[in-house]
Design a protein around this motif. Structure first.
Motif, PDB file in Angstrom:
ATOM      1  N   ASP A 157       0.841  -1.201   0.000  1.00 27.69           N
ATOM      2  CA  ASP A 157       0.000   0.000   0.000  1.00 27.69           C
ATOM      3  C   ASP A 157       0.879   1.256   0.000  1.00 27.69           C
ATOM      4  OD1 ASP A 157      -2.411  -1.524   0.003  1.00 27.69           O
ATOM      5  OD2 ASP A 157      -2.106  -1.897   2.136  1.00 27.69           O
ATOM      6  N   ASP A 158       0.749   2.114   1.010  1.00 29.34           N
ATOM      7  CA  ASP A 158       1.491   3.379   0.980  1.00 29.34           C
ATOM      8  C   ASP A 158       2.617   3.435   2.013  1.00 29.34           C
ATOM      9  OD1 ASP A 158      -0.090   3.472   3.218  1.00 29.34           O
ATOM     10  OD2 ASP A 158      -0.818   5.519   2.904  1.00 29.34           O
ATOM     11  N   ASN A 180       1.081   5.476  -2.892  1.00 29.76           N
ATOM     12  CA  ASN A 180       0.325   4.235  -2.785  1.00 29.76           C
ATOM     13  C   ASN A 180       0.606   3.298  -3.957  1.00 29.76           C
ATOM     14  OD1 ASN A 180      -1.718   2.730  -1.267  1.00 29.76           O
ATOM     15  ND2 ASN A 180      -2.949   2.939  -3.126  1.00 29.76           N
TER      16      ASN A 180
END
Length: 212
Positions: A157-158, A180
């Motif tokens: 993800d981020d 992201n």
């Protein structure tokens, strides 16, 4: 079968790639990949024992793609060997660590991927809250890799979590927020020169090590 299911550098075999989907469809594909990767590690200067540990670690990471990504068709494994160095990448574009852990009621409260990555580095943390043996925890791999890894990086993800071996053998761990991206990515770089006896393991960080 797609032409991109697997590839190995034909002259030396020092680089190789295979899709996780192929490993799931062809029971001989994993054995072939392990033999090639281990030969490459040994040719780079690693002992037979450490070559086996490296390929075993690759197997653990690729198994996590199958168990947790939700997108086996996007998973892949890559290795590259050069004199004194062996590195590998296992990645997918699946649901990511945060969404995987949130499906376990115990970790439904997790607010960000950075915290999820830190929990995933602890043994036993899993989305499979009613079963044993399905951990999304990579902590056991650290024990096996810490003595020969120069650098490890995990991204989902981020957030990313990087672990760098310092000259004194301790591990500098940093969790950072980034743009992201989908799924899960791990990269492990090992150097022959940092192989140390198992009786003198590197000092591994706690999951609450400083965030960057």
């Amino acid at each position: 079968m797609s032409d991109t299911d697997a590839w190995f550098e034909p002259a030396s075999g020092h680089q190789g790639y295979t899709s996780v989907d192929k490993l799931g469809r062809d029971e001989l594909a994993w054995t072939d990949f392990v033999l090639r990767a281990k030969r490459a590690a040994i040719s780079a200067g690693f002992s037979d024992d450490y070559g086996g540990k490296l390929t075993a670690a690759i197997g653990e990471f690729y198994a996590n793609v199958i168990d947790h990504s939700g997108r086996i068709d996007t998973g892949y494994v890559v290795y590259s060997a050069s004199p004194g160095r062996f590195e590998f990448v296992v990645a997918d574009t699946g649901i990511g660590v945060l969404n995987s852990l949130r499906s376990n009621p115990t970790y439904a409260h997790l607010a960000d991927a950075g915290t999820a990555l830190e929990y995933a580095l602890d043994e036993g943390v899993s989305r499979y809250y009613t079963e044993q043996g399905h951990g999304f925890g990579f902590r056991p791999l650290f024990v096996g890799l810490a003595n020969i890894s120069r650098y490890m990086r995990f991204r989902s993800d981020d957030h990313s979590r990087s672990l760098t071996r310092k000259a004194d053998g301790s591990i500098d761990a940093q969790t950072s927020q980034l743009a992201n991206t989908s799924g899960f990515f791990c990269c492990v770089v090992c150097d022959v020169e940092v192989q140390t006896p198992a009786s003198h393991p590197a000092h591994l960080p706690h999951k609450n090590a400083e965030k960057g």
